[in-house]
Enzyme design. Structure first.
Site, mmCIF file in Angstrom:
data_model
loop_
_atom_site.group_PDB
_atom_site.id
_atom_site.type_symbol
_atom_site.label_atom_id
_atom_site.label_comp_id
_atom_site.label_asym_id
_atom_site.label_seq_id
_atom_site.Cartn_x
_atom_site.Cartn_y
_atom_site.Cartn_z
ATOM 1 N N ARG A 69 36.988 34.561 39.719
ATOM 2 C CA ARG A 69 36.343 33.389 40.302
ATOM 3 C C ARG A 69 35.739 33.779 41.645
ATOM 4 O O ARG A 69 36.353 34.494 42.420
ATOM 5 C CB ARG A 69 37.365 32.267 40.526
ATOM 6 C CG ARG A 69 37.768 31.550 39.256
ATOM 7 C CD ARG A 69 38.704 30.407 39.537
ATOM 8 N NE ARG A 69 40.008 30.864 39.960
ATOM 9 C CZ ARG A 69 40.445 30.860 41.215
ATOM 10 N NH1 ARG A 69 39.696 30.385 42.186
ATOM 11 N NH2 ARG A 69 41.647 31.289 41.510
ATOM 12 N N TYR A 197 32.048 34.977 33.947
ATOM 13 C CA TYR A 197 33.511 35.075 34.026
ATOM 14 C C TYR A 197 34.155 33.710 33.772
ATOM 15 O O TYR A 197 33.747 32.691 34.357
ATOM 16 C CB TYR A 197 33.946 35.619 35.404
ATOM 17 C CG TYR A 197 35.442 35.483 35.550
ATOM 18 C CD1 TYR A 197 36.296 36.335 34.839
ATOM 19 C CD2 TYR A 197 36.009 34.447 36.283
ATOM 20 C CE1 TYR A 197 37.665 36.164 34.888
ATOM 21 C CE2 TYR A 197 37.381 34.270 36.343
ATOM 22 C CZ TYR A 197 38.204 35.128 35.638
ATOM 23 O OH TYR A 197 39.556 34.940 35.668
ATOM 24 N N LYS A 206 38.727 24.904 35.590
ATOM 25 C CA LYS A 206 38.864 24.690 37.039
ATOM 26 C C LYS A 206 37.846 23.670 37.544
ATOM 27 O O LYS A 206 38.151 22.856 38.405
ATOM 28 C CB LYS A 206 38.688 26.014 37.786
ATOM 29 C CG LYS A 206 39.632 27.119 37.347
ATOM 30 C CD LYS A 206 41.070 26.763 37.594
ATOM 31 C CE LYS A 206 41.984 27.945 37.366
ATOM 32 N NZ LYS A 206 43.397 27.581 37.489
ATOM 33 N N HIS A 226 47.104 21.558 39.721
ATOM 34 C CA HIS A 226 47.130 22.945 39.251
ATOM 35 C C HIS A 226 48.587 23.281 38.906
ATOM 36 O O HIS A 226 49.262 23.994 39.638
ATOM 37 C CB HIS A 226 46.600 23.832 40.393
ATOM 38 C CG HIS A 226 46.369 25.253 40.019
ATOM 39 N ND1 HIS A 226 46.342 26.265 40.946
ATOM 40 C CD2 HIS A 226 46.143 25.851 38.826
ATOM 41 C CE1 HIS A 226 46.103 27.417 40.346
ATOM 42 N NE2 HIS A 226 45.984 27.193 39.063
ATOM 43 N N SER A 248 47.906 31.414 42.317
ATOM 44 C CA SER A 248 47.632 32.435 41.301
ATOM 45 C C SER A 248 48.528 33.656 41.569
ATOM 46 O O SER A 248 48.876 33.922 42.716
ATOM 47 C CB SER A 248 46.169 32.864 41.371
ATOM 48 O OG SER A 248 45.349 31.723 41.332
ATOM 49 N N CYS A 250 51.707 34.249 40.637
ATOM 50 C CA CYS A 250 53.141 34.004 40.887
ATOM 51 C C CYS A 250 53.900 33.821 39.571
ATOM 52 O O CYS A 250 55.040 33.350 39.563
ATOM 53 C CB CYS A 250 53.341 32.787 41.767
ATOM 54 S SG CYS A 250 52.985 33.086 43.502
ATOM 55 N N ASP A 277 48.700 25.732 33.139
ATOM 56 C CA ASP A 277 47.794 25.814 34.295
ATOM 57 C C ASP A 277 47.426 24.465 34.921
ATOM 58 O O ASP A 277 47.281 24.385 36.127
ATOM 59 C CB ASP A 277 46.506 26.546 33.875
ATOM 60 C CG ASP A 277 45.703 27.060 35.056
ATOM 61 O OD1 ASP A 277 46.315 27.513 36.043
ATOM 62 O OD2 ASP A 277 44.462 26.993 35.004
ATOM 63 N N ARG A 375 41.834 39.312 30.833
ATOM 64 C CA ARG A 375 42.390 38.048 30.332
ATOM 65 C C ARG A 375 42.533 37.999 28.819
ATOM 66 O O ARG A 375 41.868 38.727 28.091
ATOM 67 C CB ARG A 375 41.441 36.910 30.734
ATOM 68 C CG ARG A 375 41.279 36.733 32.237
ATOM 69 C CD ARG A 375 42.345 35.843 32.771
ATOM 70 N NE ARG A 375 42.344 35.744 34.215
ATOM 71 C CZ ARG A 375 42.889 34.729 34.880
ATOM 72 N NH1 ARG A 375 43.436 33.734 34.231
ATOM 73 N NH2 ARG A 375 42.908 34.704 36.189
#
Ligand code: OXD
Ligand code: MN
Length: 591
Positions: A69, A197, A206, A226, A248, A250, A277, A375
């Site tokens: 991103r 992407y 998002k 989120h 992100s 974690c 997510d 991904r």
């Protein structure tokens, strides 16, 4: 024939602007999906993988400068800069349409424009929102088939007058100089240009489900977060649901798909994955908070995913999965760093170049086979732990909310806030330390309120206020907790084993929700009595456990000073409740 006049009009506008040679409406059928896949294979846009070993799987490589991103090119386009708040990049809607318009103009000449009607959330659920994504990328279409519900059934639900988010995406030569991710909340519009992407171009995720939805949620009195949602089933069949926000990197996807560890097997817990997510949550007439996962698939990070860290994810991606930027092996299967297998002797790396283990670049750095942000896009329904409630229109009742960060020191393994308002403060002041894998100084603290810093579609101070207001609508609000799986000892080693063992902490959290255990009151909140964390089957001394719960007032004093700077940027818009919680915390410490 499109019966929805505004939709028809908007698509015509997109055609006029982008000038595609051809327009194709995505009907949601398997036959259309297959034929697009075939077409993308024939042009090299995607590569078919070994169909014996990985049925239905394909690989895609993005442009080299288009692998994550691009927060610096992402804008919230509100009438004034103040409306976007101090934490967002801002552009006026007028400028956004002008700049975007210049990029899109004629950008689809010689190309096909695909129109994807999609639903975020089960079709027809009162929680759900419809979007229509216009794109010139088959890769986007194939991903949207997995990540959302698409096609004629969505159009039918939209009817002649239904509301929808206008999502325009164009590859525009994948040129970084022509890359912009624009959100115009007032017009319910997203324009994304110049990227291929996922996080920039799967506009239901998002862009719609967080940035646009958070704006709408504030207006309509609900929450777009989120957060993962998981359910924990006890042997008596009762399932309790937890929503959790982590920045992100974690381990959110791992937590969402957790497998009970060996030591707790006897207790007979089962964990159900609702989402990994995003959570949309509302207050219901029973005074509880109810949530859905608006997505239909997982867009997870491959490196680090293996049978130890996330067996359920490994099982999920065995078929019908789109891999992006992983390594291609000679037998047309895929590989990534810290997966299940040792590196292959050779392969084609994420850049599309021949690769062997140990290769180094011009600067002497090891060349990775898979990009660190490579991904998998996989259907949620393939996950062995998927909850049947994913499809339920009413969602699930949330018993607990967890905020988490990556802190080497300071934050204990778990603590419970004193109230909803205090919990909102805990979420608003959440932070993570940068790891070696991120830009910036290692160890530097990045504040990331509710893990929403890059995803809040309006002024974050007002977003905090929405959280405070939501609490007032709930007669039985979820309890709010903070966890830190990443605390280190003096040698820099992790104190807590993490992964599946995190269930031990979730167990304590649920016990607190059900008033089954008492807790120890500290200035920052309630922490467990050490004997209430079940250590059956793990090697963790009482001393280590003590260290995990240490509250060092010097560290907290530094933290509070640092926080003052962070909170001051919101000026007068910062809710008085947050200011009060800050002062109360200082007072409890005696600072
Ligand atoms: C994601 C992120 O891709 O949070 O989910 O960055
Ligand atoms: Mn995310």
């Amino acid at each position: 024939m499109i019966k929805h006049k505004l939709l028809d009009l908007w698509v015509k506008e997109c055609v006029k602007l982008c000038k595609p040679d051809k327009v194709v409406w995505i009907d949601g059928t398997e036959s259309m999906r297959k034929s697009l896949e075939k077409q993308a294979c024939s042009t090299g846009e995607i590569v078919k993988l070994n169909q014996k070993k990985m049925p239905g799987c394909v690989l895609h490589r993005t442009a080299l400068n288009d692998v994550a991103r691009t927060e610096n090119l992402t804008f919230i386009c509100t009438p004034t800069k103040k409306d976007a708040g101090p934490t967002n990049n801002w552009m006026s809607p007028k400028e956004a349409y002008k700049k975007g318009g210049e990029i899109f103009a004629g950008s689809m000449k010689g190309r096909t424009m695909y129109i994807i009607p999609f639903s975020m959330g089960p079709i027809g659920s009162p929680f759900s929102k419809i979007g229509v994504e216009v794109t010139d990328s088959i890769y986007v279409v194939l991903n949207m088939y997995i990540m959302t519900r698409v096609g004629n059934k969505v159009l039918k639900q939209l009817g002649e007058k239904g509301k929808f988010t206008k999502c325009l995406h164009g590859k525009a030569g994948l040129d970084i100089k022509r890359r912009l991710i624009l959100h115009i909340p007032k017009d319910n519009t997203i324009w994304s240009a110049g990227s291929g992407y996922g996080g920039n171009v799967l506009l239901g995720k998002k862009c719609l489900a967080l940035r646009i939805a958070s704006y709408q949620a504030q207006k309509e009195g609900w929450m777009a977060e989120h957060m993962l949602i998981l359910g924990i089933e006890e042997p008596n069949g009762r399932i309790e649901y937890i929503a959790a926000a982590f920045p992100s990197a974690c381990g959110k996807t791992n937590l969402a798909m957790l497998i009970p560890p060996k030591g707790l097997e006897k207790k007979g817990y089962k964990v159900w994955t609702v989402g990994d997510d995003i959570a949309w949550m509302r207050a219901d007439s029973d005074g509880k908070l109810w949530g859905i996962n608006p997505e239909w698939g997982f867009f997870g990070v491959a490196p680090g995913t293996n049978s130890k860290t996330n067996l359920n994810a490994m099982k999920t991606v065995r078929k019908n999965t789109i891999f992006t930027n992983v390594l291609l092996k000679p037998d047309k299967t895929v590989w990534w760093e810290d997966g299940d297998e040792p590196p292959p002797k050779e392969g084609i790396d994420w850049r599309g170049s021949p690769w062997r283990p140990g290769m180094i670049d011009d600067g002497g750095n090891i060349l990775k086979g898979a990009h660190p942000n490579s991904r998998f896009t996989a259907p949620a329904m393939q996950c062995p732990s998927i909850s049947y409630r994913l499809e339920q229109h009413h969602g699930v009742p949330i018993s607990a909310i967890i905020f988490g960060g990556r802190r080497a020191h300071l934050a204990p393994l778990v603590y419970e806030s004193f109230s909803w308002q205090h919990g909102v403060y805990v979420g608003a002041t959440m932070a993570s330390e940068r790891t070696a894998a991120q830009y910036g100084k290692q160890g530097e603290v990045r504040r990331d309120p509710m893990a929403m810093l890059p995803f809040c579609g309006y002024d974050m101070a007002k977003y905090f206020k929405n959280w405070i207001d939501m609490g007032r609508k709930l007669s039985s609000p979820p309890k709010i907790f903070h966890v830190n799986w990443f605390r280190q000892d003096k040698k820099g080693e992790f104190l807590w084993p993490g992964y599946g063992e995190n269930l031990r902490v979730l167990e304590w959290i649920l016990k607190r929700c059900n008033n089954d255990v008492k807790a120890h009151k500290t200035p920052i909140g309630y922490v467990p009595y050490l004997e209430d964390i079940d250590r059956t089957g793990i090697k963790l001394s009482k001393d280590k456990l003590k260290d995990l719960f240490l509250i060092d007032s010097k560290e907290w004093s530094r933290e509070l000073k640092d926080l003052e700077k962070f909170l001051s940027q919101f000026g007068n818009n910062l809710p008085k409740e947050i200011k009060r919680e800050y002062s109360a915390l200082k007072k409890r410490f005696g600072f």
